[in-house]
Enzyme design. Structure first.
Site, short mmCIF file in Angstrom:
data_model
loop_
_atom_site.label_atom_id
_atom_site.label_comp_id
_atom_site.label_asym_id
_atom_site.label_seq_id
_atom_site.Cartn_x
_atom_site.Cartn_y
_atom_site.Cartn_z
N HIS A 162 -4.45 0.63 30.61
CA HIS A 162 -5.12 1.88 30.23
C HIS A 162 -6.08 1.66 29.07
CE1 HIS A 162 -2.48 2.64 26.66
NE2 HIS A 162 -1.51 2.13 27.41
N ASP A 182 -7.16 4.12 26.84
CA ASP A 182 -6.99 4.95 25.65
C ASP A 182 -5.97 4.35 24.71
OD1 ASP A 182 -4.98 5.54 27.58
OD2 ASP A 182 -4.44 7.34 26.47
N ASP A 242 -2.14 -1.81 22.21
CA ASP A 242 -1.59 -1.03 23.32
C ASP A 242 -2.66 -0.02 23.72
OD1 ASP A 242 -0.14 0.57 25.03
OD2 ASP A 242 1.06 1.50 23.45
N GLU A 244 -3.46 7.66 29.31
CA GLU A 244 -2.10 7.22 29.58
C GLU A 244 -1.15 7.69 28.49
OE1 GLU A 244 1.40 4.44 29.31
OE2 GLU A 244 -0.16 4.88 27.84
N GLU A 245 -1.62 7.68 27.25
CA GLU A 245 -0.75 7.97 26.12
C GLU A 245 -0.38 9.45 26.01
OE1 GLU A 245 0.69 5.74 24.70
OE2 GLU A 245 -0.52 3.95 24.42
N ASP A 298 0.80 -3.65 30.46
CA ASP A 298 1.14 -2.72 29.40
C ASP A 298 2.57 -2.94 28.91
OD1 ASP A 298 0.75 -0.65 27.63
OD2 ASP A 298 1.13 0.94 29.08
N HIS A 324 1.99 2.35 18.35
CA HIS A 324 1.95 3.78 18.04
C HIS A 324 2.13 4.04 16.54
CE1 HIS A 324 3.04 5.15 22.42
NE2 HIS A 324 2.10 4.22 22.40
#
Length: 486
Positions: free
Chosen positions: A77, A79, A116, A146-147, A170, A458
């Site tokens: 992904h 984003d 990520d 995706e997030e 991922d 994150h």
């Protein structure tokens, strides 16, 4: 551009990663990176598809002698989670990531790094650009949002994909392949409120210094949620002192364990405010004693400001709000003991806001068992009804079931063994992956999720050891070469 990463091979892989990091790409702001990838493909004469959600598919023919082999999908992904430390000035909407390289490990300067899943973007760009590697036809699929619920993968027209072998990149631990994952969704509770403006002494409380982390991969590590701690603090203050709730704000993402939270109460009487300050400080000491072994940097700051005017919540609204926060399922609450305690069901209360006209609680439940996910939804609906909240579900995505026979899994195991002399570990992941959506849409899909080691995703402590990134590309090349020769 001037590159910061030098001395690692292939050099172009790391240059691609830096170019990706230079483009703002928070969830919902992917047009720039999507257009960047389309131009990348067109500059190389490759087949490219871009949809209205800014998903991108780029196809490349097989290398010489492998043109007629079965195609393979590479996927990641585009984003990233945008988070930063308190006091850091950074506009994720317009600014790229400021990279910091220290002792072979790549960080960002006070923000999330976006490895990520920026590593997957760079890896796919490398495969598409490198004319020397051996590979079957490849279909590189770059998805958006995706997030925030796998929205891009949900919207993508999957008829554009002919491959029935999928390598998702991922996963976040070198030497470990993910072979199934949990499903998830976003749940939002809201309650309308009216406020009354009054004057008094304001008691402000700030909780910070918690580790935070990914609500899937880190939910079992006893990392404390700042929203939970603050609600406990406020509930005790409301019971033991005569204050009115003014503010409550914690978290920025439903799928990140909340690291910081701020709240305030207004007191008509200064002496009562001072009593509240002492009570809060004592309770903060209790919190510290409870969690210091696994949250060593926990901090709680309490301050008083006299002569303040503020819009306060009604007592019944404040009580319903704090009670709901206290009772929202949070953390791990079902494991599979036969699989070494693997997490089956969890819930993360990622965002809490006492806005001007409404109270908001946002939760990210996960489960690898569909019926138990339904049970969580029912529990949250009951909680919402009990405390007068409306409930909304969004971004639901399926889990990804384990497949007994997998050719791609066996190829990765053989490649890893011969390259590194060790066995590739296999695991089920509690975090959500897009493999479930693609498996549901593409019958017979044989999928695996892999990647280099990433730490503290994150969070502003996110980092990637560059030697792991380097080794993973060697593994990916070897796997593609084996598929080309098969």
């Amino acid at each position: 551009m001037e590159y910061k990463i030098t001395g690692y091979k292939p050099e172009k892989l790391f240059h691609f990663f830096e170019e990706v990091c230079a483009v703002p790409r928070g969830s919902g702001n992917e047009k720039g990176i999507s257009d960047f990838l389309v131009k990348f493909a067109k500059d190389r004469g490759l087949w490219v598809y871009q949809d209205d959600s800014y998903n991108v598919i780029i196809k490349k023919n097989g290398s010489e002698g492998a043109e007629d082999k079965e195609p393979v999908m590479l996927q990641g992904h585009i984003d990233m989670v945008c988070d930063k430390r308190a006091g850091v000035e950074h506009d994720f909407g317009t600014e790229g990531i400021d990279l910091v390289l220290k002792d072979g490990v790549l960080f960002a300067n006070g923000t999330t790094l976006g490895a990520d899943n920026g590593v997957a973007i760079a890896l796919m760009m490398m495969v598409l650009d490198d004319e020397d590697i051996k590979h079957p036809p490849v279909e590189c699929v770059f998805t958006t949002e995706e997030e925030v619920g796998l929205n891009g993968a949900q919207a993508l027209d999957k008829s554009q994909i002919t491959a029935r072998t999928m390598i998702n990149m991922d996963s976040e631990e070198e030497g470990v392949a993910t072979i199934s994952c949990a499903g998830g969704l976003r749940v939002q509770l809201t309650r309308p409120v009216e406020r009354t403006t009054t004057e008094g002494t304001l008691v402000q409380i700030k909780i910070e210094g918690l580790l935070g982390g990914h609500s899937g991969t880190d939910i079992d590590k006893e990392r404390q949620n700042a929203n939970i701690l603050m609600a406990r603090m406020i509930e005790n203050l409301m019971k033991n002192t005569d204050g009115k709730l003014v503010a409550f704000a914690g978290g920025t993402k439903d799928n990140a364990i909340t690291r910081e939270c701020e709240a305030s109460l207004l007191y008509a009487d200064k002496a009562e405010a001072e009593k509240a300050e002492k009570f809060a400080c004592a309770l903060a000491e209790t919190f510290s004693e409870e969690i210091s072994s696994f949250e060593p940097d926990f901090a709680c700051e309490v301050s008083i400001e006299e002569g303040q005017s503020a819009a306060v919540l009604k007592d019944e609204d404040a009580k319903a709000f704090i009670s709901a926060i206290r009772l929202v399922p949070n953390g791990v609450y079902r494991r599979n003991i036969k699989m070494d305690g693997f997490v089956v069901v969890s819930s993360n209360m990622g965002v809490v806001r006492a806005n001007e006209n409404e109270l908001v609680i946002v939760i990210s439940p996960r489960s690898s068992v569909a019926s138990l996910q339904e049970d969580t939804k029912e529990r949250l609906a009951l909680l919402a009804e009990t405390f007068g909240f409306d409930i909304e579900y969004s971004g639901e995505y399926p889990g990804w079931d384990f497949k007994e026979d997998s050719k791609i899994r066996e190829v990765f195991k053989e490649s890893y063994r011969e390259l590194f002399g060790e066995e590739l570990k296999l695991e089920a992941l509690h975090a959500g992956l897009e493999c479930g959506l693609f498996s549901e849409a593409l019958p017979g899909l044989d999928a695996i999720a892999v990647g280099p080691t990433l730490y503290n995703v994150h969070t502003p402590d996110e980092n990637v050891p560059l030697d792991s990134f380097e080794r993973f590309y060697e593994l990916l090349k070897d796997v593609l070469a084996r598929l080309a020769a098969a």
